[in-house]
Design a protein around this motif. Structure first.
Motif, PDB file in Angstrom:
ATOM      1  N   PHE A 231       0.840  -1.202   0.000  1.00 28.18           N
ATOM      2  CA  PHE A 231       0.000   0.000   0.000  1.00 28.18           C
ATOM      3  C   PHE A 231       0.879   1.258   0.000  1.00 28.18           C
ATOM      4  O   PHE A 231       2.097   1.175   0.153  1.00 28.18           O
ATOM      5  CB  PHE A 231      -0.949  -0.021   1.199  1.00 28.18           C
ATOM      6  CG  PHE A 231      -1.963  -1.119   1.101  1.00 28.18           C
ATOM      7  CD1 PHE A 231      -3.133  -0.942   0.386  1.00 28.18           C
ATOM      8  CD2 PHE A 231      -1.732  -2.354   1.696  1.00 28.18           C
ATOM      9  CE1 PHE A 231      -4.055  -1.972   0.267  1.00 28.18           C
ATOM     10  CE2 PHE A 231      -2.648  -3.395   1.591  1.00 28.18           C
ATOM     11  CZ  PHE A 231      -3.815  -3.195   0.871  1.00 28.18           C
ATOM     12  N   HIS A 232       0.229   2.407  -0.143  1.00 30.79           N
ATOM     13  CA  HIS A 232       0.995   3.658  -0.301  1.00 30.79           C
ATOM     14  C   HIS A 232       0.477   4.765   0.601  1.00 30.79           C
ATOM     15  O   HIS A 232       0.230   5.880   0.135  1.00 30.79           O
ATOM     16  CB  HIS A 232       0.953   4.115  -1.775  1.00 30.79           C
ATOM     17  CG  HIS A 232       1.700   3.198  -2.686  1.00 30.79           C
ATOM     18  ND1 HIS A 232       1.153   2.066  -3.208  1.00 30.79           N
ATOM     19  CD2 HIS A 232       2.974   3.239  -3.131  1.00 30.79           C
ATOM     20  CE1 HIS A 232       2.052   1.442  -3.948  1.00 30.79           C
ATOM     21  NE2 HIS A 232       3.166   2.129  -3.921  1.00 30.79           N
ATOM     22  N   CYS A 233       0.299   4.495   1.870  1.00 39.47           N
ATOM     23  CA  CYS A 233      -0.203   5.534   2.776  1.00 39.47           C
ATOM     24  C   CYS A 233       0.851   6.650   2.880  1.00 39.47           C
ATOM     25  O   CYS A 233       2.054   6.353   2.969  1.00 39.47           O
ATOM     26  CB  CYS A 233      -0.488   4.939   4.146  1.00 39.47           C
ATOM     27  SG  CYS A 233      -1.571   3.503   4.015  1.00 39.47           S
TER      28      CYS A 233
ATOM     29  N   SER B 250       2.255  -5.842   8.905  1.00 35.50           N
ATOM     30  CA  SER B 250       1.683  -4.493   8.793  1.00 35.50           C
ATOM     31  C   SER B 250       0.200  -4.572   8.450  1.00 35.50           C
ATOM     32  O   SER B 250      -0.611  -3.818   8.969  1.00 35.50           O
ATOM     33  CB  SER B 250       2.455  -3.680   7.762  1.00 35.50           C
ATOM     34  OG  SER B 250       2.705  -4.456   6.629  1.00 35.50           O
ATOM     35  N   VAL B 251      -0.171  -5.494   7.547  1.00 33.01           N
ATOM     36  CA  VAL B 251      -1.596  -5.743   7.252  1.00 33.01           C
ATOM     37  C   VAL B 251      -1.767  -7.261   7.190  1.00 33.01           C
ATOM     38  O   VAL B 251      -1.355  -7.888   6.216  1.00 33.01           O
ATOM     39  CB  VAL B 251      -2.015  -5.131   5.895  1.00 33.01           C
ATOM     40  CG1 VAL B 251      -3.504  -5.360   5.653  1.00 33.01           C
ATOM     41  CG2 VAL B 251      -1.708  -3.643   5.843  1.00 33.01           C
TER      42      VAL B 251
ATOM     43  N   TYR C 185       2.012   8.717   4.958  1.00 27.93           N
ATOM     44  CA  TYR C 185       2.882   9.007   6.105  1.00 27.93           C
ATOM     45  C   TYR C 185       3.775   7.829   6.461  1.00 27.93           C
ATOM     46  O   TYR C 185       4.556   7.878   7.398  1.00 27.93           O
ATOM     47  CB  TYR C 185       2.019   9.332   7.345  1.00 27.93           C
ATOM     48  CG  TYR C 185       1.116   8.183   7.693  1.00 27.93           C
ATOM     49  CD1 TYR C 185       1.572   7.143   8.496  1.00 27.93           C
ATOM     50  CD2 TYR C 185      -0.172   8.108   7.182  1.00 27.93           C
ATOM     51  CE1 TYR C 185       0.770   6.062   8.769  1.00 27.93           C
ATOM     52  CE2 TYR C 185      -0.987   7.037   7.457  1.00 27.93           C
ATOM     53  CZ  TYR C 185      -0.503   6.022   8.257  1.00 27.93           C
ATOM     54  OH  TYR C 185      -1.300   4.942   8.513  1.00 27.93           O
TER      55      TYR C 185
ATOM     56  N   LYS D 110      -4.994   5.869   1.276  1.00 31.31           N
ATOM     57  CA  LYS D 110      -5.300   4.596   1.943  1.00 31.31           C
ATOM     58  C   LYS D 110      -5.666   3.443   0.997  1.00 31.31           C
ATOM     59  O   LYS D 110      -5.560   2.289   1.382  1.00 31.31           O
ATOM     60  CB  LYS D 110      -6.450   4.789   2.955  1.00 31.31           C
ATOM     61  CG  LYS D 110      -6.110   5.688   4.134  1.00 31.31           C
ATOM     62  CD  LYS D 110      -4.868   5.250   4.896  1.00 31.31           C
ATOM     63  CE  LYS D 110      -5.027   3.940   5.624  1.00 31.31           C
ATOM     64  NZ  LYS D 110      -3.792   3.594   6.379  1.00 31.31           N
TER      65      LYS D 110
HETATM   66  S1  SF4 Z   1       0.198   2.396   6.937  1.00 30.40           S
HETATM   67 FE1  SF4 Z   1       0.036   0.169   6.869  1.00 30.40          FE
HETATM   68  S2  SF4 Z   1      -1.099  -0.242   4.970  1.00 30.40           S
HETATM   69 FE2  SF4 Z   1      -0.335   1.854   4.814  1.00 30.40          FE
HETATM   70  S3  SF4 Z   1       1.612   1.660   3.694  1.00 30.40           S
HETATM   71 FE3  SF4 Z   1       2.049   1.621   5.890  1.00 30.40          FE
HETATM   72  S4  SF4 Z   1       2.110  -0.538   6.459  1.00 30.40           S
HETATM   73 FE4  SF4 Z   1       1.115  -0.378   4.480  1.00 30.40          FE
END
Ligand code: SF4
Ligand code: B12
Length: 467
Positions: free
Chosen positions: A203-205, A247-248, A207, A314
């Motif tokens: 994913f590319h969140c 992480s997920v 922050y 998200k």
């Molecule tokens: S916040 Fe979680 S879902 Fe988003 S890029 Fe980071 S590890 Fe991946």
């Protein structure tokens, strides 16, 4: 080689978290024939005498320090931890001239800054399973370590670093040295047995710095192997509560479902909690989770409205959230929602709308709402902050700097607190930092009430009156 691995304790960090990374390296080094002494400082109160005693007795040729946290990532009440690491390095240096290499989550985030601050010459970025053995070989052969992927070398010429390779294949790793961790003690503090079922996040969140820690490419440990690991740890320790540290956890979906099927088939009586994403968490997955022993889902939503979900990068929509709420509630699975306000374009109106929408979607056991985004150099928000003039390239990020949208700059924390008071399941940093809440959490941890947020509604209103 005789290697001493030290897991740096984070005295004031929330939760008791066992040093998974250091224990993983321990098992890898032992498999390669090295003699490893492990010192988890998690519960050590007399640091100096304990470190001196171990170094005096073991006479290490190399010391690896595992440093997990830089700070608590809380804009409302920031607390930094790197000073503790410096104290430990100073104690070590007074005892031995053995080289020191640092690694761990904190180091991957700010390797150069930490190496300078701690006065050490080697820092590892990303995973250590290939790097540390390669570094030991370089020391033994007196060859140049600066070519090792992910290693930062600090010398009189300055800092030089090779990019990390993220080439570790989880299926090839030996199980981490869980038997060298005092898990019973971690359990008395509300902890879990940690288990990673994969590396990487796709994913590319905006922050997020996880790509620096684990890379983007998803690398799986096979479901059978994961459940073999759990079975072995349950048999050996008699403990049954796990936290999947991915992480997920529920992405890729097929991997999560295969782990659930394996757990259901083997009937190990395990209880587990995991971070999840609402993207594919539908009725089928919720039912599989429930059957496989899941007792709590931690949903990292950050935002709720489609506009803020887009701004935060998200990759899911409010409809996905609504479906996941329905699925989890119908399956009777406790879940907590994590919100992070203050991203680009955020406003008080959006916070109110988020609360309204979540209420419309149904009930969560707990909603943890925080404000202000910790800026890391490798995260996209860093560039946004630079462009908006909120940060300069010289800014010292060991001291946390937070991003807060312009519309939320004034009085935002008080506004969030007021909003949270409207719902018994909502809490904010003002609650988490209170002494009484911490005492209650400790008590729940000791009684093994897991996850400790599942009954917040029952005591939340009472605790608020005390805070
Ligand atoms: S916040 Fe979680 S879902 Fe988003 S890029 Fe980071 S590890 Fe991946
Ligand atoms: C799961 C997790 C949690 C879970 C832990 C559950 C459990 N029972 O284990 C929970 C929710 C409890 C949690 C809490 C917190 N967490 Co957390 N967490 C993670 C996460 C996602 C995975 C950690 C993990 O277990 N990884 C698996 C192990 C195997 O990897 P590892 O420890 O990193 O070790 C590898 C490398 O780092 C390296 N390495 C490690 N040590 C060494 C030593 C040497 C010498 C070398 C060469 C290499 C090396 O090699 C290892 C193997 O490859 C990471 C993010 C991430 N993707 O890494 C954040 C992360 C570690 N957490 C972070 C933070 C901030 C926190 C909290 C402070 C948040 C809060 N305010 O509550 C608390 C602190 C808790 C505590 N007491 O330490 C930060 C730490 C950095 C920072 N910004 O300060 C991270 C990196 C996330 C981030 N956004 O940056 N967390």
């Amino acid at each position: 080689m005789r290697v001493l691995l030290i897991a740096v304790n984070q005295e004031k960090a929330p939760y008791a978290v066992a040093p998974l990374g250091a224990a993983q390296l321990l098992s890898v080094l032992e498999a390669e024939g090295h003699t490893v002494e492990f010192l988890d400082l998690g519960f050590v109160t007399r640091l100096r005498s304990r470190i001196r005693e171990v170094i005096g007795r073991f006479q290490p040729r190399l010391i690896g320090l595992s440093i997990r946290n830089l700070d608590n990532c809380q804009y409302a009440r920031p607390c930094t931890y790197h000073q503790q690491a410096r104290r430990i390095v100073d104690i070590i240096k007074a005892e031995t001239e053995a080289p020191i290499i640092i690694g761990g989550g904190a180091v991957s985030v700010l390797p150069g800054e930490l190496a300078e601050y701690l006065g050490v010459n080697y820092a590892a970025v990303g995973e250590g399973e290939n790097l540390l053995p390669a570094f030991i070989r370089a020391l033994e052969n007196q060859s140049n370590p600066a070519v090792i992927p992910g290693l930062l070398v600090r010398s009189a010429q300055g800092l030089c670093m090779q990019p990390p390779s993220f080439a570790v294949e989880p299926d090839r790793l030996p199980l981490y040295a869980y038997d060298r961790i005092d898990y019973k003690r971690y359990f008395r503090r509300g902890g879990y047995i940690g288990l990673q079922t994969k590396r990487g996040c796709a994913f590319h969140c905006i922050y997020c710095n996880y790509p620096t820690l684990e890379g983007r490419r998803i690398r799986l440990r096979s479901p059978r192997q994961c459940v073999d690991d759990m079975e072995r740890m349950v048999k050996d320790t008699g403990l049954r509560d796990f936290f999947f540290t991915d992480s997920v956890f529920n992405w890729p979906t097929s991997h999560a479902m295969a782990i659930c099927e394996e757990l259901i088939r083997r009937r190990l009586g395990i209880r587990w909690v995991a971070y999840c994403n609402p993207l594919d968490l539908d009725a089928d997955m919720a039912a599989a989770f429930k059957g496989a022993g899941c007792v709590g889902v931690e949903l990292g939503l950050d935002a709720v409205t489609d506009e803020m979900l887009r701004n935060m990068g998200k990759g899911f929509t409010r409809n996905d959230i609504a479906r996941t709420y329905r699925a989890l509630n119908n399956a009777g699975l406790p879940f907590a929602v994590f919100l992070l306000f203050g991203g680009p374009g955020d406003s008080f109106g959006n916070m109110q709308e988020s609360q309204r929408l979540l209420k419309e979607f149904g009930k969560a056991n707990a909603v943890f709402a925080s404000l202000g985004i910790r800026i890391y150099p490798d995260a996209p928000i860093y560039q946004t902050a630079l462009q908006e003039g909120r940060l300069s390239v010289q800014e010292e990020l060991l001291q946390p700097v937070y991003y807060l949208s312009t519309a939320l700059e004034a009085d935002a924390l008080a506004g969030l607190d007021r909003l949270a008071r409207r719902e018994a399941t909502w809490s904010t940093p003002a609650d988490w930092n209170s002494l009484i809440v911490n005492l209650v959490q400790r008590f729940l941890g000791r009684m093994r009430v897991i996850p400790n947020w599942k009954d917040i509604e029952a005591y939340g209103a009472y605790l608020r009156r005390q805070c």
